[in-house]
Scaffold this active site. Structure first.
Site, PDB file in Angstrom:
ATOM      1  N   ASN A   1       1.198   0.717 -15.205  1.00 41.07           N
ATOM      2  CA  ASN A   1       1.660   2.107 -15.224  1.00 41.07           C
ATOM      3  C   ASN A   1       1.824   2.675 -16.634  1.00 41.07           C
ATOM      4  O   ASN A   1       2.698   3.510 -16.882  1.00 41.07           O
ATOM      5  CB  ASN A   1       2.984   2.242 -14.449  1.00 41.07           C
ATOM      6  CG  ASN A   1       2.851   1.797 -13.012  1.00 41.07           C
ATOM      7  OD1 ASN A   1       1.982   2.276 -12.289  1.00 41.07           O
ATOM      8  ND2 ASN A   1       3.684   0.867 -12.592  1.00 41.07           N
TER       9      ASN A   1
ATOM     10  N   SER B   1      -2.200  -0.305  -4.805  1.00 46.21           N
ATOM     11  CA  SER B   1      -2.478   0.627  -3.695  1.00 46.21           C
ATOM     12  C   SER B   1      -3.953   1.008  -3.645  1.00 46.21           C
ATOM     13  O   SER B   1      -4.301   2.189  -3.600  1.00 46.21           O
ATOM     14  CB  SER B   1      -1.608   1.877  -3.797  1.00 46.21           C
ATOM     15  OG  SER B   1      -0.257   1.585  -3.546  1.00 46.21           O
TER      16      SER B   1
ATOM     17  N   LEU C   1      -5.928   1.044  -1.335  1.00 48.18           N
ATOM     18  CA  LEU C   1      -6.264   1.751  -0.098  1.00 48.18           C
ATOM     19  C   LEU C   1      -5.355   2.969   0.096  1.00 48.18           C
ATOM     20  O   LEU C   1      -5.170   3.443   1.223  1.00 48.18           O
ATOM     21  CB  LEU C   1      -6.177   0.806   1.102  1.00 48.18           C
ATOM     22  CG  LEU C   1      -7.263  -0.287   1.136  1.00 48.18           C
ATOM     23  CD1 LEU C   1      -6.966  -1.318   2.209  1.00 48.18           C
ATOM     24  CD2 LEU C   1      -8.644   0.332   1.340  1.00 48.18           C
TER      25      LEU C   1
ATOM     26  N   THR D   1       0.178  -8.148   5.601  1.00 47.06           N
ATOM     27  CA  THR D   1       0.831  -9.365   6.079  1.00 47.06           C
ATOM     28  C   THR D   1       0.046  -9.994   7.223  1.00 47.06           C
ATOM     29  O   THR D   1       0.433 -11.032   7.740  1.00 47.06           O
ATOM     30  CB  THR D   1       2.264  -9.053   6.571  1.00 47.06           C
ATOM     31  OG1 THR D   1       2.191  -8.101   7.645  1.00 47.06           O
ATOM     32  CG2 THR D   1       3.117  -8.492   5.452  1.00 47.06           C
TER      33      THR D   1
ATOM     34  N   TYR E   1      10.240  -6.777  -6.575  1.00 46.38           N
ATOM     35  CA  TYR E   1       9.882  -6.986  -5.168  1.00 46.38           C
ATOM     36  C   TYR E   1      10.852  -7.948  -4.492  1.00 46.38           C
ATOM     37  O   TYR E   1      10.842  -8.076  -3.277  1.00 46.38           O
ATOM     38  CB  TYR E   1       8.470  -7.553  -5.037  1.00 46.38           C
ATOM     39  CG  TYR E   1       7.365  -6.721  -5.626  1.00 46.38           C
ATOM     40  CD1 TYR E   1       7.579  -5.411  -6.074  1.00 46.38           C
ATOM     41  CD2 TYR E   1       6.079  -7.226  -5.751  1.00 46.38           C
ATOM     42  CE1 TYR E   1       6.562  -4.656  -6.625  1.00 46.38           C
ATOM     43  CE2 TYR E   1       5.047  -6.478  -6.301  1.00 46.38           C
ATOM     44  CZ  TYR E   1       5.292  -5.203  -6.738  1.00 46.38           C
ATOM     45  OH  TYR E   1       4.274  -4.465  -7.284  1.00 46.38           O
TER      46      TYR E   1
ATOM     47  N   ARG F   1      -6.505  -8.923   8.714  1.00 47.26           N
ATOM     48  CA  ARG F   1      -6.743  -7.896   7.711  1.00 47.26           C
ATOM     49  C   ARG F   1      -6.997  -8.529   6.338  1.00 47.26           C
ATOM     50  O   ARG F   1      -7.800  -8.010   5.555  1.00 47.26           O
ATOM     51  CB  ARG F   1      -5.557  -6.932   7.650  1.00 47.26           C
ATOM     52  CG  ARG F   1      -5.735  -5.779   6.674  1.00 47.26           C
ATOM     53  CD  ARG F   1      -6.940  -4.904   6.995  1.00 47.26           C
ATOM     54  NE  ARG F   1      -6.835  -4.276   8.288  1.00 47.26           N
ATOM     55  CZ  ARG F   1      -6.180  -3.145   8.542  1.00 47.26           C
ATOM     56  NH1 ARG F   1      -5.547  -2.524   7.570  1.00 47.26           N
ATOM     57  NH2 ARG F   1      -6.174  -2.648   9.764  1.00 47.26           N
TER      58      ARG F   1
END
Length: 274
Positions: free
Chosen positions: A135, A183, A185, A229, A48, A233
């Site tokens: 993963n 993820s 959402l 960000t 990242y 939210r």
């Protein structure tokens, strides 16, 4: 905040902030905002390129280090202990923290067995409070656990109401490995924020479709790391502990499961090729 006790006895917040694809320049501010509204877990990764911002945010937030759970991941395809150690050392230099709460193998690349053995060694030396994977599916997970001295505490995979990972939950149970959803959402795809089922259920509790989708995962014992960000939210995504979905709600939401991921990783064809 609710916590999940991991198989090594430490507790991990059920909700954390994911910082994938957030620029280094913004990351410290985002982390400080998240902690200020109640987050106690931050998830980053070497790939990242914002580990430094995470570390800066954790140090600047004003809380004792032990009150913020930090996860990072190594993603380089290492084949030797030395390569793995260099990769870990790079992350530690970027974070500039005395230890990492959870270090993950980001995916099954390089020589996962050697990489895992190196993480085991560093875990025993106190570099990390826990180690896990991300993963890994039944076609690769056994590479880690078959000869492991330390069983992973989590497997971090794509999971959301459209891809509920019920097979993975059952697969991990005998190992006492927690499932953590990236993820959660579904990257906002397939109209998840306006989904009729989620919206109708949400109206009953005064919650949004997104909150219902996240609560579903938590009630299934899945740790979540939604990314945003925006401070408002962030508040919405963490405001999940004043309602409980009924059995009927859960049954309706289970019908939304397509059994397919939405991000393209990993290939569905390989997931359960055992």
């Amino acid at each position: 905040m609710e916590y999940k006790k991991l198989n090594n006895g430490i507790e991990m917040p059920m909700i954390g902030l994911g910082v994938y694809n957030i620029s280094e320049r913004k990351t410290q501010r985002v982390v400080e905002d998240a902690i200020s509204v109640g987050y106690r877990s931050i998830d980053t990764a070497a790939m990242y390129y914002n580990e430094r911002g995470v570390g800066d945010g954790v140090r600047a937030c004003g809380l004792p280090r032990g009150e913020v759970f930090v996860t990072t991941k190594i993603c380089e395809p290492c084949h030797t202990r030395e390569q793995t150690l260099r990769t870990v050392e790079h992350s530690m230099r970027e974070l500039r923290l005395d230890y990492v709460d959870l270090m993950l193998l980001h995916w099954p690349v390089g020589n996962p067995v050697v990489m895992w053995q190196t993480l085991e060694e560093l875990y025993q030396e106190g570099w990390f409070r826990a180690i896990g994977v991300s993963n890994f599916y039944p076609n690769t997970f056994p590479q880690i656990v078959n000869d492991a001295n330390v069983v992973p505490v989590v497997n971090q995979c794509e999971a959301h109401v459209l891809y509920q990972q019920r097979k993975m939950l059952e697969y991990l149970k005998p190992y006492d490995v927690a499932l953590e959803a990236w993820s959660p959402l579904a990257e906002g795809k397939h109209g998840i924020f306006k989904n009729t089922t989620l919206s109708i259920i949400g109206e009953h509790y005064g919650k949004t479709a997104a909150q219902v989708a996240l609560k579903f995962l938590i009630q299934n014992g899945i740790i979540i790391i939604p990314k945003t960000t925006h401070k408002e939210r962030m508040k919405e995504n963490i405001d999940l502990f004043d309602f409980t979905l009924s059995d009927d709600d859960l049954s309706q939401i289970r019908l939304l499961d397509t059994g397919r991921n939405v991000t393209g990783w990993p290939s569905d064809a390989l997931m359960y090729d055992v």
